[in-house]
Design a protein around this motif. Structure first.
Motif, PDB file in Angstrom:
ATOM      1  N   HIS A   2       0.838  -1.185   0.000  1.00 49.25           N
ATOM      2  CA  HIS A   2       0.000   0.000   0.000  1.00 49.25           C
ATOM      3  C   HIS A   2       0.884   1.249   0.000  1.00 49.25           C
ATOM      4  O   HIS A   2       1.938   1.266   0.634  1.00 49.25           O
ATOM      5  N   PRO A   3       0.476   2.303  -0.719  1.00 45.79           N
ATOM      6  CA  PRO A   3       1.263   3.543  -0.687  1.00 45.79           C
ATOM      7  C   PRO A   3       1.236   4.150   0.704  1.00 45.79           C
ATOM      8  O   PRO A   3       0.294   3.944   1.467  1.00 45.79           O
ATOM      9  N   PRO A   4       2.291   4.892   1.071  1.00 41.67           N
ATOM     10  CA  PRO A   4       2.306   5.522   2.397  1.00 41.67           C
ATOM     11  C   PRO A   4       1.111   6.451   2.569  1.00 41.67           C
ATOM     12  O   PRO A   4       0.706   7.173   1.645  1.00 41.67           O
ATOM     13  N   ALA A   5       0.541   6.420   3.743  1.00 45.12           N
ATOM     14  CA  ALA A   5      -0.584   7.310   4.032  1.00 45.12           C
ATOM     15  C   ALA A   5      -0.083   8.728   4.228  1.00 45.12           C
ATOM     16  O   ALA A   5       1.020   8.957   4.738  1.00 45.12           O
ATOM     17  N   SER A   6      -0.872   9.697   3.813  1.00 51.68           N
ATOM     18  CA  SER A   6      -0.505  11.102   4.013  1.00 51.68           C
ATOM     19  C   SER A   6      -0.786  11.502   5.451  1.00 51.68           C
ATOM     20  O   SER A   6      -1.670  10.958   6.118  1.00 51.68           O
ATOM     21  N   ILE A   7      -0.025  12.473   5.948  1.00 50.41           N
ATOM     22  CA  ILE A   7      -0.111  12.923   7.337  1.00 50.41           C
ATOM     23  C   ILE A   7      -0.702  14.322   7.375  1.00 50.41           C
ATOM     24  O   ILE A   7      -0.291  15.200   6.606  1.00 50.41           O
ATOM     25  N   THR A   8      -1.659  14.517   8.240  1.00 50.47           N
ATOM     26  CA  THR A   8      -2.286  15.815   8.402  1.00 50.47           C
ATOM     27  C   THR A   8      -2.151  16.274   9.856  1.00 50.47           C
ATOM     28  O   THR A   8      -1.863  15.474  10.752  1.00 50.47           O
ATOM     29  N   LEU A   9      -2.368  17.552  10.073  1.00 51.23           N
ATOM     30  CA  LEU A   9      -2.314  18.128  11.412  1.00 51.23           C
ATOM     31  C   LEU A   9      -3.725  18.393  11.905  1.00 51.23           C
ATOM     32  O   LEU A   9      -4.564  18.907  11.153  1.00 51.23           O
ATOM     33  N   GLU A  10      -3.998  18.017  13.139  1.00 51.46           N
ATOM     34  CA  GLU A  10      -5.297  18.266  13.754  1.00 51.46           C
ATOM     35  C   GLU A  10      -5.084  18.816  15.158  1.00 51.46           C
ATOM     36  O   GLU A  10      -4.311  18.258  15.931  1.00 51.46           O
ATOM     37  N   ARG A  11      -5.785  19.885  15.478  1.00 49.67           N
ATOM     38  CA  ARG A  11      -5.783  20.405  16.844  1.00 49.67           C
ATOM     39  C   ARG A  11      -7.030  19.854  17.538  1.00 49.67           C
ATOM     40  O   ARG A  11      -8.159  20.148  17.132  1.00 49.67           O
ATOM     41  N   VAL A  12      -6.816  19.035  18.562  1.00 53.86           N
ATOM     42  CA  VAL A  12      -7.914  18.381  19.269  1.00 53.86           C
ATOM     43  C   VAL A  12      -8.133  19.083  20.602  1.00 53.86           C
ATOM     44  O   VAL A  12      -7.256  19.078  21.474  1.00 53.86           O
ATOM     45  N   THR A  13      -9.291  19.703  20.755  1.00 53.84           N
ATOM     46  CA  THR A  13      -9.632  20.369  22.010  1.00 53.84           C
ATOM     47  C   THR A  13     -10.127  19.333  23.015  1.00 53.84           C
ATOM     48  O   THR A  13     -10.977  18.500  22.707  1.00 53.84           O
ATOM     49  N   ARG A  28      -0.617  14.848  14.925  1.00 49.57           N
ATOM     50  CA  ARG A  28      -0.353  14.407  13.566  1.00 49.57           C
ATOM     51  C   ARG A  28      -1.173  13.145  13.347  1.00 49.57           C
ATOM     52  O   ARG A  28      -1.145  12.226  14.177  1.00 49.57           O
ATOM     53  N   THR A  29      -1.911  13.086  12.253  1.00 49.25           N
ATOM     54  CA  THR A  29      -2.825  11.971  12.023  1.00 49.25           C
ATOM     55  C   THR A  29      -2.652  11.426  10.609  1.00 49.25           C
ATOM     56  O   THR A  29      -2.210  12.126   9.692  1.00 49.25           O
ATOM     57  N   ALA A  30      -3.009  10.160  10.466  1.00 47.18           N
ATOM     58  CA  ALA A  30      -3.001   9.511   9.154  1.00 47.18           C
ATOM     59  C   ALA A  30      -4.008   8.379   9.186  1.00 47.18           C
ATOM     60  O   ALA A  30      -4.334   7.841  10.245  1.00 47.18           O
ATOM     61  N   GLY A  31      -4.500   8.023   8.012  1.00 47.52           N
ATOM     62  CA  GLY A  31      -5.403   6.884   7.918  1.00 47.52           C
ATOM     63  C   GLY A  31      -6.863   7.274   7.891  1.00 47.52           C
ATOM     64  O   GLY A  31      -7.242   8.406   8.190  1.00 47.52           O
ATOM     65  N   PRO A  32      -7.719   6.299   7.535  1.00 46.07           N
ATOM     66  CA  PRO A  32      -9.141   6.592   7.325  1.00 46.07           C
ATOM     67  C   PRO A  32      -9.913   6.783   8.626  1.00 46.07           C
ATOM     68  O   PRO A  32      -9.689   6.061   9.614  1.00 46.07           O
ATOM     69  N   ALA A  33     -10.816   7.740   8.629  1.00 46.32           N
ATOM     70  CA  ALA A  33     -11.725   7.911   9.758  1.00 46.32           C
ATOM     71  C   ALA A  33     -12.571   6.663   9.901  1.00 46.32           C
ATOM     72  O   ALA A  33     -12.995   6.046   8.912  1.00 46.32           O
ATOM     73  N   GLY A  34     -12.799   6.257  11.136  1.00 44.38           N
ATOM     74  CA  GLY A  34     -13.595   5.074  11.396  1.00 44.38           C
ATOM     75  C   GLY A  34     -12.804   3.787  11.480  1.00 44.38           C
ATOM     76  O   GLY A  34     -13.337   2.758  11.914  1.00 44.38           O
ATOM     77  N   LEU A  55       3.262   6.403  11.137  1.00 48.82           N
ATOM     78  CA  LEU A  55       1.957   6.885  10.699  1.00 48.82           C
ATOM     79  C   LEU A  55       1.753   6.609   9.213  1.00 48.82           C
ATOM     80  O   LEU A  55       0.680   6.154   8.795  1.00 48.82           O
ATOM     81  N   ALA A  56       2.782   6.881   8.411  1.00 50.64           N
ATOM     82  CA  ALA A  56       2.667   6.648   6.972  1.00 50.64           C
ATOM     83  C   ALA A  56       2.478   5.160   6.673  1.00 50.64           C
ATOM     84  O   ALA A  56       1.728   4.787   5.763  1.00 50.64           O
ATOM     85  N   HIS A  57       3.140   4.306   7.452  1.00 49.37           N
ATOM     86  CA  HIS A  57       3.053   2.864   7.227  1.00 49.37           C
ATOM     87  C   HIS A  57       1.714   2.295   7.691  1.00 49.37           C
ATOM     88  O   HIS A  57       1.008   1.636   6.921  1.00 49.37           O
ATOM     89  N   PHE A  58       1.350   2.559   8.934  1.00 46.13           N
ATOM     90  CA  PHE A  58       0.150   1.934   9.505  1.00 46.13           C
ATOM     91  C   PHE A  58      -1.132   2.664   9.113  1.00 46.13           C
ATOM     92  O   PHE A  58      -2.227   2.117   9.291  1.00 46.13           O
ATOM     93  N   GLY A  59      -1.001   3.872   8.555  1.00 42.78           N
ATOM     94  CA  GLY A  59      -2.182   4.603   8.123  1.00 42.78           C
ATOM     95  C   GLY A  59      -2.916   3.950   6.973  1.00 42.78           C
ATOM     96  O   GLY A  59      -4.041   4.351   6.644  1.00 42.78           O
ATOM     97  N   ALA A  60      -2.317   2.932   6.357  1.00 43.04           N
ATOM     98  CA  ALA A  60      -3.022   2.214   5.285  1.00 43.04           C
ATOM     99  C   ALA A  60      -4.213   1.439   5.826  1.00 43.04           C
ATOM    100  O   ALA A  60      -5.194   1.204   5.098  1.00 43.04           O
ATOM    101  N   HIS A  61      -4.150   1.043   7.108  1.00 47.03           N
ATOM    102  CA  HIS A  61      -5.211   0.201   7.666  1.00 47.03           C
ATOM    103  C   HIS A  61      -5.801   0.739   8.970  1.00 47.03           C
ATOM    104  O   HIS A  61      -6.857   0.268   9.399  1.00 47.03           O
TER     105      HIS A  61
END
Length: 315
Positions: A2-13, A28-34, A55-61
């Motif tokens: 699987h291609p590496p997952a992209s990483i995004t920034l989230e501010r969690v209150t 820093r987050t990666a991978g599908p919601a849910g 994150l890039a590796h395990f964000g595939a699943h």
């Protein structure tokens, strides 16, 4: 593959006294919601970006979440030492897991993140299905070693330096010369390229932030150092040091969560002897030893670490 997952920034209150004063974590987050959640916790003097390869590796699943802990770059960084006691920081992690939807599939933690994860797993085992620890000693065994083992006292002597008032200025001097030494002293740091240095330099220079009405830490290094100042675990400095009388409650020592420990055996700060006796506190335990890797194993061989984590997740 699987291609590496992209990483995004989230501010969690996180829940707080009010919406205006609630703390937050810069994640820093990666991978599908849910998807099942993996929570990655970094140590000192690192930051959440140390987990980017994972994150890039395990964000595939998985949905992967790596927060900058309280006091670190972009996260809530209050001023006082008391704000960094274990119960305060573990409270952040409980709130983050609840935000993500408990239980998470696994908490994966290194160094100071591991110290917090041991406490989190002991106090709130219902929040995770597995605990995966990388080079972070169990608090009961670490207390014993700090109190009774001269070799561990010498290896951990840096902890007392980090507790000193005003040491922030010494650590930041000469382009963070002493900070680089933590990487070089405990592993040689062949991985520490100019690009990695720039990422760490930026994290150690970021302006601390805090909620309105809450004084912010005066230095980017104050929050990270306050973990050491708030902790009762450090080498004794005198025969009557409080650590000689310290007794940790059983509630903080017994971990019923299935636990997988991954240990770089070339760690000179936290030698593999700290694993001796771990099974008495953790009945469901498996240990993977990675020879030739040091305390900074995530940087040194991310492929080997990813393989070990993948095995821990499925066994």
């Amino acid at each position: 593959m699987h291609p590496p997952a992209s990483i995004t920034l989230e501010r969690v209150t996180l829940p707080g006294a009010s919406a205006e004063t609630a703390p937050w974590l810069n994640c820093r987050t990666a991978g599908p919601a849910g998807a099942p959640v993996l929570l990655f916790l970094h140590g000192f003097p690192e930051a959440a970006f140390a987990w980017d390869d994972m994150l890039a590796h395990f964000g595939a699943h998985y949905r992967c979440v790596a927060p900058n802990l309280r006091g670190y770059d972009g996260s809530h960084a209050p001023e006082g030492v008391a704000a960094y006691k274990a119960q305060e920081v573990i409270g952040d992690l409980i709130a983050l897991i609840q935000h993500e939807g408990a239980p998470v599939e696994a908490v994966i933690a290194h160094d100071w993140g591991g110290a917090l994860a041991w406490g989190l797993a002991a106090l709130a085992p219902q929040l995770m299905r597995k605990l995966i620890i990388l080079n972070a000693p169990h608090p009961g065994l670490f207390l014993q070693a700090l109190r009774d083992d001269p070799a561990q006292q010498a290896a951990s002597s840096y902890m007392n330096l980090l507790r000193e008032p005003g040491v922030e200025h010494r650590l930041a001097a000469d382009d963070f010369r002493l900070m680089w030494g933590f990487f070089e002293r405990f592993g040689g740091a062949a991985w520490l390229t100019p690009a990695w240095r720039e990422r760490y330099r930026a994290a150690w220079s970021a302006t601390p932030l805090a909620a309105p009405g809450t004084p912010a830490a005066p230095s980017p290094l104050t929050g990270p150092l306050n973990y050491y100042r708030a902790s009762p675990l450090h080498p004794p400095t005198s025969p009557d040091d409080a650590i000689h009388r310290l007794q940790l409650p059983e509630a903080l020592l017994h971990v019923v969560v299935p636990t997988r420990v991954i240990w770089g055996e070339a760690d000179t700060a936290l030698p593999p002897s700290l694993l001796d006796g771990l099974a008495q506190h953790v009945p469901d335990l498996q240990v993977t030893r990675l020879s030739g890797l040091s305390h900074w194993l995530v940087h040194e061989d991310p492929a080997a670490v990813a393989t070990a984590i993948a095995h821990a997740l499925t066994h």
